[in-house]
Design a protein around this motif. Structure first.
Motif, PDB file in Angstrom:
ATOM      1  N   GLY A  52       3.161  -1.956   7.293  1.00  0.00           N
ATOM      2  CA  GLY A  52       2.601  -2.826   8.323  1.00  0.00           C
ATOM      3  C   GLY A  52       1.173  -3.222   8.030  1.00  0.00           C
ATOM      4  N   ILE A  53       0.370  -2.280   7.519  1.00  0.00           N
ATOM      5  CA  ILE A  53      -1.007  -2.604   7.164  1.00  0.00           C
ATOM      6  C   ILE A  53      -1.030  -3.619   6.022  1.00  0.00           C
ATOM      7  N   THR A  54      -0.162  -3.425   5.026  1.00  0.00           N
ATOM      8  CA  THR A  54      -0.080  -4.385   3.919  1.00  0.00           C
ATOM      9  C   THR A  54       0.248  -5.777   4.439  1.00  0.00           C
ATOM     10  N   PHE A  59       0.851  -1.183   0.000  1.00  0.00           N
ATOM     11  CA  PHE A  59       0.000   0.000   0.000  1.00  0.00           C
ATOM     12  C   PHE A  59       0.894   1.243   0.000  1.00  0.00           C
ATOM     13  N   THR A  60       0.503   2.227  -0.775  1.00  0.00           N
ATOM     14  CA  THR A  60       1.297   3.445  -0.936  1.00  0.00           C
ATOM     15  C   THR A  60       1.114   4.369   0.263  1.00  0.00           C
ATOM     16  N   ASN A  61       2.223   4.859   0.784  1.00  0.00           N
ATOM     17  CA  ASN A  61       2.182   5.828   1.871  1.00  0.00           C
ATOM     18  C   ASN A  61       1.899   7.215   1.283  1.00  0.00           C
ATOM     19  N   MET A  62       0.713   7.740   1.563  1.00  0.00           N
ATOM     20  CA  MET A  62       0.306   9.039   1.017  1.00  0.00           C
ATOM     21  C   MET A  62       0.406  10.145   2.060  1.00  0.00           C
ATOM     22  N   VAL A 108     -12.459  -5.188 -10.031  1.00  0.00           N
ATOM     23  CA  VAL A 108     -13.544  -6.003  -9.525  1.00  0.00           C
ATOM     24  C   VAL A 108     -14.271  -5.277  -8.393  1.00  0.00           C
ATOM     25  N   TRP A 109     -13.512  -4.521  -7.622  1.00  0.00           N
ATOM     26  CA  TRP A 109     -14.083  -3.866  -6.434  1.00  0.00           C
ATOM     27  C   TRP A 109     -13.132  -2.772  -5.967  1.00  0.00           C
ATOM     28  N   ALA A 110     -13.682  -1.703  -5.442  1.00  0.00           N
ATOM     29  CA  ALA A 110     -12.867  -0.637  -4.860  1.00  0.00           C
ATOM     30  C   ALA A 110     -13.645  -0.001  -3.720  1.00  0.00           C
ATOM     31  N   GLU A 111     -12.917   0.459  -2.719  1.00  0.00           N
ATOM     32  CA  GLU A 111     -13.574   1.063  -1.562  1.00  0.00           C
ATOM     33  C   GLU A 111     -12.618   2.013  -0.867  1.00  0.00           C
ATOM     34  N   ARG A 112     -13.196   3.002  -0.165  1.00  0.00           N
ATOM     35  CA  ARG A 112     -12.415   3.940   0.620  1.00  0.00           C
ATOM     36  C   ARG A 112     -12.947   3.938   2.046  1.00  0.00           C
ATOM     37  N   TYR A 113     -12.002   3.921   2.996  1.00  0.00           N
ATOM     38  CA  TYR A 113     -12.370   3.876   4.401  1.00  0.00           C
ATOM     39  C   TYR A 113     -11.790   5.098   5.105  1.00  0.00           C
ATOM     40  N   ASP A 114     -12.642   5.949   5.648  1.00  0.00           N
ATOM     41  CA  ASP A 114     -12.220   7.091   6.456  1.00  0.00           C
ATOM     42  C   ASP A 114     -12.598   6.794   7.898  1.00  0.00           C
ATOM     43  N   ARG A 115     -11.594   6.733   8.751  1.00  0.00           N
ATOM     44  CA  ARG A 115     -11.847   6.305  10.115  1.00  0.00           C
ATOM     45  C   ARG A 115     -11.005   7.135  11.091  1.00  0.00           C
ATOM     46  N   GLU A 116     -11.471   7.136  12.345  1.00  0.00           N
ATOM     47  CA  GLU A 116     -10.607   7.548  13.425  1.00  0.00           C
ATOM     48  C   GLU A 116      -9.503   6.514  13.555  1.00  0.00           C
ATOM     49  N   LEU A 117      -8.301   6.950  13.915  1.00  0.00           N
ATOM     50  CA  LEU A 117      -7.164   6.042  13.925  1.00  0.00           C
ATOM     51  C   LEU A 117      -7.348   4.877  14.882  1.00  0.00           C
ATOM     52  N   ALA A 141      -3.103  11.182   8.969  1.00  0.00           N
ATOM     53  CA  ALA A 141      -2.952  12.591   9.320  1.00  0.00           C
ATOM     54  C   ALA A 141      -3.575  12.817  10.691  1.00  0.00           C
ATOM     55  N   GLY A 142      -2.726  13.138  11.657  1.00  0.00           N
ATOM     56  CA  GLY A 142      -3.225  13.327  13.013  1.00  0.00           C
ATOM     57  C   GLY A 142      -3.876  12.067  13.529  1.00  0.00           C
ATOM     58  N   ASN A 143      -5.124  12.174  13.952  1.00  0.00           N
ATOM     59  CA  ASN A 143      -5.844  11.027  14.486  1.00  0.00           C
ATOM     60  C   ASN A 143      -6.828  10.457  13.477  1.00  0.00           C
ATOM     61  N   ARG A 144      -6.625  10.784  12.196  1.00  0.00           N
ATOM     62  CA  ARG A 144      -7.490  10.269  11.135  1.00  0.00           C
ATOM     63  C   ARG A 144      -6.677   9.412  10.178  1.00  0.00           C
ATOM     64  N   ILE A 145      -7.357   8.452   9.597  1.00  0.00           N
ATOM     65  CA  ILE A 145      -6.694   7.603   8.606  1.00  0.00           C
ATOM     66  C   ILE A 145      -7.657   7.330   7.469  1.00  0.00           C
ATOM     67  N   ARG A 146      -7.124   7.370   6.251  1.00  0.00           N
ATOM     68  CA  ARG A 146      -7.910   6.996   5.068  1.00  0.00           C
ATOM     69  C   ARG A 146      -7.188   5.848   4.378  1.00  0.00           C
TER      70      ARG A 146
END
Length: 600
Positions: free
Chosen positions: A233-235, A218-221, A305-314, A286-291
């Motif tokens: 680590g997530i990968t 996964f690319t570090n943005m 086949v599929w794509a999704e975006r997850y915006d969450r508190e860390l 970024a801060g306490n947020r992660i996408r």
């Protein structure tokens, strides 16, 4: 007003630029034959580049541009091709015999849509113009980066004023030392030939009968290089979770991470690795947020086949990983049972602070092959944050067990500490295949073969697809004296992880040695680029068993030249001897070391 598109990312890379000497003259002599033989030369060079871990990016007229992550790989690939091309040209008739010049630089480039541009490319081109036909010229920083243990010499051309550069550039001619051999490539090359129109088609492995998946890094943005460990680590966690499912094959981390930072064609990745689906994505912290964004692509067609975006508190990152894993698995042709899906919630720790320290420590541990004490400090910090973090305990145990095989003196009471920490890891991670795999590795290193065998069996029973489980099983079987069984598992690992790192090659070579297959052991070890010092002792022992004493002298000389003053080889030999359950296997190692002259 429409927003301006983001500029393509820049990166530091090693760039190889090659052109054909006198191409215009060759074309004037016989246009059709010249084009045919120039294309053939570029295809052969692209194959060599790929085998040394590089990527042949494009052809510009009569020139080829390639990218490498390591200077030593670029230099070895260039010298290997030039030698092979000289031999090739002696075997063809007529005057159309393409010769190449090669320049290698290190600099900032932009890679976009399969092309590479920037100052690094221009500098490589300018250096190439200094080379003689069949020669290689490198930038000073490239020569400085190549490890001294490699059999390469660099002849200074002094500081050269190059067109387009304000400051003079140090230039060197790269050569192989007389009577030496280049390190062999680490993997079988698979060339991405769509970039080279008319160069032919690559030979690729067939797709497996059951669904299979490769998770690209996964690319570090985040815009912060220090957060690289987090996206990696997530990968790795997604790979680990997916590997729990027996219904499909999951490509190992070491194979998929070779694509890190590279622009790839998913269809080519599918053919290279032999998988049916590819996952790619990005992480922005970024801060306490992660996408987290992720997409699944059919490797044969390149269709999404599929794509999704997850915006969450860390603090919800673990739920995001579980959600990703379930989504990916649900798309594959063979559905898994609900009970297996529910088991995807196992994480190294549910404490975010501990998880962060654990990831940082694991990053350093793997980059240093388990030798950097900074990793140990970070694992300890993970335990301060979460005293029940089983994986931190396990990696501390492995760190101490690795030190038993250091050529330098091991940590004080290393064996006692390794056993103590692996017991704690097992107390909190009894149901985790990775924990049992690490326990098997620790116990066999400490000479406790019964416990090693027990935990290796448990690791396989818990997860037959887990790479560490397969590795430890083959490792343990080898040193229990069940050599054929050990070799079978280690070769299975190579099939599942075709781009295995060097330390896994070493285990295969050690099994070959104990089987008496000395030449096979040599062939395997020779594929390891930039190996640790003790590898030269193993090579010397293999050649000594074959009675090839000239080769023994070469590797002994290399070992002695690189050997630190505080090394005690007798201690290392004793630690290696302790690995063996059977006395005849232990004596087999000592015999090789004696014949090579390392011990009395």
């Amino acid at each position: 007003m429409r927003p301006m598109p983001d500029p393509p990312p820049r990166k530091l890379a090693v760039i190889l630029h090659a052109d054909v000497v006198g191409s215009t003259t060759l074309v004037q002599r016989d246009e059709s034959l010249a084009h045919e033989r120039i294309k053939d030369a570029f295809l052969r060079f692209a194959t060599t580049i790929s085998s040394y871990g590089g990527t042949a990016r494009e052809i510009r007229g009569d020139a080829l541009v390639a990218e490498f992550s390591r200077a030593s790989d670029a230099v070895c690939a260039a010298l290997a091709f030039q030698s092979a091309n000289t031999d090739h040209n002696t075997g063809i008739s007529g005057e159309i015999r393409p010769e190449l010049r090669v320049g290698i630089s290190m600099g900032e480039v932009v890679i976009s849509d399969g092309t590479v541009t920037g100052a690094g490319v221009v500098l490589a081109q300018r250096l190439e113009q200094l080379a003689k036909p069949g020669g290689v010229v490198v930038q000073g920083s490239v020569a400085d980066t190549v490890p001294t243990r490699l059999p390469l010499d660099f002849e200074s051309l002094g500081e050269r004023a190059l067109k387009g550069f304000d400051q003079p550039v140090r230039a060197f001619v790269g050569n192989l030392r007389p009577s030496e051999s280049l390190p062999l490539p680490q993997s079988v090359p698979v060339i991405q030939t769509e970039r080279f129109e008319g160069l032919g088609k690559a030979q690729t492995p067939g797709l497996p009968d059951r669904p299979s998946i490769a998770v690209l890094p996964f690319t570090n943005m985040s815009g912060d290089p220090e957060q690289e460990y987090f996206s990696d680590g997530i990968t790795e966690d997604i790979i680990t979770e997916l590997s729990r499912y027996r219904e499909f094959s999951v490509m190992a981390r070491n194979s998929t991470f070779t694509y890190k930072g590279k622009t790839v064609d998913i269809r080519e990745v599918g053919r290279d690795l032999g998988v049916t689906h590819v996952v790619e994505g990005s992480v922005r912290k970024a801060g306490n947020r992660i996408r987290v964004t992720a997409q699944v692509i059919d490797a044969a067609s390149g269709d999404h086949v599929w794509a999704e975006r997850y915006d969450r508190e860390l603090n919800d990152i673990f739920a995001v990983q579980d959600e990703l894993t379930r989504a990916i698995v649900s798309l594959l042709p063979i559905r898994v049972q609900k009970a297996i899906i529910d088991s995807a919630g196992h994480k190294p720790t549910q404490n975010l602070t501990a998880y962060d320290y654990y990831l940082r420590g694991r990053w350093i541990f793997e980059q240093s092959s388990g030798e950097d004490p900074a990793a140990l400090e970070l694992f300890q910090k993970a335990l301060q944050a979460d005293p029940e973090c089983a994986h931190a305990y396990a990696f501390i145990a492995v760190f101490y067990s690795y030190s038993l095989f250091s050529l330098r003196a091991p940590q004080v009471e290393a064996e006692k500490l390794a056993k103590e920490y692996i017991r704690r890891a097992l107390a909190y991670g009894e149901g985790d295949a990775t924990i049992h795999a690490e326990a098997a590795s620790v116990y066999v290193s400490c000479g406790d073969h019964q416990l090693a065998s027990s935990h290796a069996e448990k690791a396989i029973a818990l997860n037959r697809n887990e790479l560490n489980a397969i590795l430890s099983y083959g490792f343990v079987k080898t040193y229990l004296g069940e050599l054929e069984e050990g070799m079978r598992w280690l070769l299975e690992l190579e099939k599942l992880d075709p781009l295995s790192p060097g330390y896994r090659l070493e285990l295969v070579a050690e099994c070959h040695y104990l089987l008496g297959n000395y030449q096979s052991a040599i062939d395997v070890l020779s594929r390891w680029q930039d190996p640790p010092l003790h590898t030269y002792a193993h090579l010397a022992a293999c050649y000594a068993q074959l009675g090839q004493m000239n080769a023994v002298k070469k590797f002994v000389a290399t070992y002695e030249r690189e050997c630190p003053a505080d090394v005690d080889f007798a201690r290392y030999a004793a630690a290696h001897q302790k690995l063996c359950k059977r006395e005849e296997d232990a004596e087999h190692w000592l015999e090789g070391y004696r014949k090579a002259g390392f011990i009395d």
